[in-house]
Design an enzyme around this catalytic site. Structure first.
Site, mmCIF file in Angstrom:
data_model
loop_
_atom_site.group_PDB
_atom_site.id
_atom_site.type_symbol
_atom_site.label_atom_id
_atom_site.label_comp_id
_atom_site.label_asym_id
_atom_site.label_seq_id
_atom_site.Cartn_x
_atom_site.Cartn_y
_atom_site.Cartn_z
ATOM 1 C CB SER A 1 112.275 127.589 -14.905
ATOM 2 O OG SER A 1 112.549 126.251 -14.738
ATOM 3 C CB SER B 1 111.094 117.264 -7.771
ATOM 4 O OG SER B 1 112.346 117.625 -8.282
ATOM 5 C CD GLU C 1 112.399 124.653 -16.904
ATOM 6 O OE1 GLU C 1 111.501 124.332 -16.148
ATOM 7 O OE2 GLU C 1 112.200 124.880 -18.108
HETATM 8 P P1 ADP Z 1 106.130 128.611 -14.931
HETATM 9 O O1 ADP Z 1 105.592 127.721 -16.001
HETATM 10 O O2 ADP Z 1 107.347 129.309 -15.379
HETATM 11 O O3 ADP Z 1 106.255 127.909 -13.608
HETATM 12 P P2 ADP Z 1 103.824 130.003 -13.764
HETATM 13 O O4 ADP Z 1 102.662 130.421 -14.586
HETATM 14 O O5 ADP Z 1 103.625 128.847 -12.877
HETATM 15 O O6 ADP Z 1 105.055 129.782 -14.753
HETATM 16 O O7 ADP Z 1 104.290 131.270 -12.912
HETATM 17 C C1 ADP Z 1 105.381 131.195 -12.028
HETATM 18 C C2 ADP Z 1 104.990 131.700 -10.652
HETATM 19 O O8 ADP Z 1 104.515 133.053 -10.737
HETATM 20 C C3 ADP Z 1 103.861 130.941 -9.988
HETATM 21 O O9 ADP Z 1 104.329 129.776 -9.330
HETATM 22 C C4 ADP Z 1 103.325 131.992 -9.010
HETATM 23 O O10 ADP Z 1 104.185 132.136 -7.884
HETATM 24 C C5 ADP Z 1 103.446 133.270 -9.813
HETATM 25 N N1 ADP Z 1 102.218 133.550 -10.583
HETATM 26 C C6 ADP Z 1 102.032 133.300 -11.893
HETATM 27 N N2 ADP Z 1 100.826 133.715 -12.314
HETATM 28 C C7 ADP Z 1 100.221 134.256 -11.240
HETATM 29 C C8 ADP Z 1 98.945 134.868 -11.037
HETATM 30 N N3 ADP Z 1 98.068 135.017 -12.042
HETATM 31 N N4 ADP Z 1 98.648 135.311 -9.785
HETATM 32 C C9 ADP Z 1 99.534 135.146 -8.767
HETATM 33 N N5 ADP Z 1 100.749 134.583 -8.898
HETATM 34 C C10 ADP Z 1 101.102 134.138 -10.119
HETATM 35 MG MG MG Z 2 105.290 125.634 -15.912
#
Ligand code: ADP
Ligand code: MG
Ligand code: MG
EC number: 6.3.2.4
Length: 346
Positions: free
Chosen positions: A180, A316, A15
């Site tokens: 990310s 953001s 990032e």
């Molecule tokens: P990061 O910390 O990298 O943002 P996230 O856990 O937020 O990781 O996951 C990134 C994206 O993946 C989320 O914004 C969503 O779009 C999708 N995602 C993650 N986990 C799930 C889940 N359990 N069900 C549906 N979509 C998910």
């Molecule tokens: Mg995150």
């Protein structure tokens, strides 16, 4: 008396570019009659430098070529400019920035710093530990399991059978400590699961595997120390199947941010309450963005994660949520700096 703010940007992280954008936006709008800024950049390879040149070169990622304005090879503990900093402001994301490591350094330096402390930062970065705490605090979470690299190495076959007993396809495979969407995949069958697991292990020795929710994604900004407040909510409509790295940063303009999120009053209040609860249960300070899923099939609200140093460019989600709630970008920056001082003196 002007305050000297040490803005730390860049970093050895996926990032890095977001950090450069956030830092240059923040520096640009800071009131120079109130603050002197010391720009402290970390290269992609992890080298710390002080930068005295034009802030535009930070956004353009050419600041490291501006040799005459760089100070390198200094001791962070001894340099007079660093000693003169009143408050550190880390604008870093991901491991080594958002995970408590740099926060530990500021503690050793004995100075106030913006945002969460060591524990909240590291717990917030670890998707397994944060889920354990959320559940303990009574915030609903989705089904998940975790996987250690050592166990996977011992027997891939046994591990995948165990996982399939706990989760149905499709599910998400994620490095436990990352951001990310780096290293994350949505897997639909055993073969994809094995590939996804191997990919995610490139980033961390521990993974989280989560049931895929057919969901809307809703985010809430939290601000404060011991008595935090929650913003109005925003919704993200990803341009890809899920909000992956490409949707976040490459096709960023194709994903829509909807503020305020179009949700009924009780769901809205429920999410704002959970956001504050989540912030408190990890011992949050200063700021965090708490992200939720609203299940499209059942309407259930589930917490996804807490981001203790959310993206901070002027477009953001975090600053936009506060703007919509009535706190401008400039005021927000001043508030988180003064929260850092309050926390230090408390
Ligand atoms: P990061 O910390 O990298 O943002 P996230 O856990 O937020 O990781 O996951 C990134 C994206 O993946 C989320 O914004 C969503 O779009 C999708 N995602 C993650 N986990 C799930 C889940 N359990 N069900 C549906 N979509 C998910
Ligand atoms: Mg995150
Ligand atoms: Mg996320």
């Amino acid at each position: 008396m002007k305050q000297v703010i040490g803005i730390v940007f860049g970093g050895k992280s996926g990032e890095h570019d977001v950090s450069l954008m956030s830092a240059s936006n923040v520096i640009d709008v800071m009131d120079k009659s109130k603050y002197d800024v010391v720009k402290i950049g970390i290269s992609r390879t992890g080298e710390w430098m002080m930068y005295n040149g034009d802030t535009k070169r930070i956004a353009a990622d050419t600041w490291q070529q501006d040799e005459k304005n760089l100070i390198k090879g200094f001791s962070i503990f001894d340099h007079p400019i660093i000693k003169n900093v009143d408050v550190f402001f880390p604008i870093l994301h991901g491991p080594n920035g958002e995970d408590g490591t740099v926060q530990g350094l500021f503690k050793l330096l004995g100075k106030p710093f913006v945002g969460c402390g060591v524990l909240a930062s590291s717990v917030g970065m670890d998707k397994v530990y944060s889920k354990i705490l959320f559940e303990h605090a009574g915030i609903p979470i989705g089904d998940y399991t975790s996987l250690q690299r050592g166990d996977w190495k011992t027997s891939e076959e046994d591990s995948i059978v165990e996982i399939e007993k706990k989760l149905q396809y499709p599910f998400f495979v994620k490095p436990a400590n990352m951001g990310s969407s780096v290293g994350i995949s949505k897997v639909h069958n055993r073969q994809e699961a094995i590939e996804g697991i191997k990919e995610a292990f490139k980033y961390d020795s521990k993974l989280i595997l989560e049931k895929a929710i057919n969901c809307r994604e809703v985010e809430c900004a939290v601000l404060g120390n011991e008595s935090p407040i929650a913003s109005i909510l925003g919704e993200i409509v990803p341009s890809q199947e899920f909000y992956d790295y490409k949707a976040k940063y490459i096709d960023g303009d194709k994903s829509a941010l909807i503020i305020p999120a179009n949700l009924d009053e009780s769901t809205t209040q429920q999410i704002r309450e959970y956001a504050v609860k989540a912030f408190k249960c990890v011992n949050g300070r200063g700021l965090s963005r708490v992200d939720f899923f609203v299940d499209k099939d059942t309407g259930d609200v589930l917490i996804n994660e807490i981001n203790t140093l959310p993206g901070f460019t002027n477009i953001s989600m975090y600053p936009k949520l506060w703007e919509a709630t009535g706190i401008s970008y400039v005021e927000l920056i001043e508030r988180i700096i003064s929260l850092a001082i309050d926390e230090f003196n408390s």
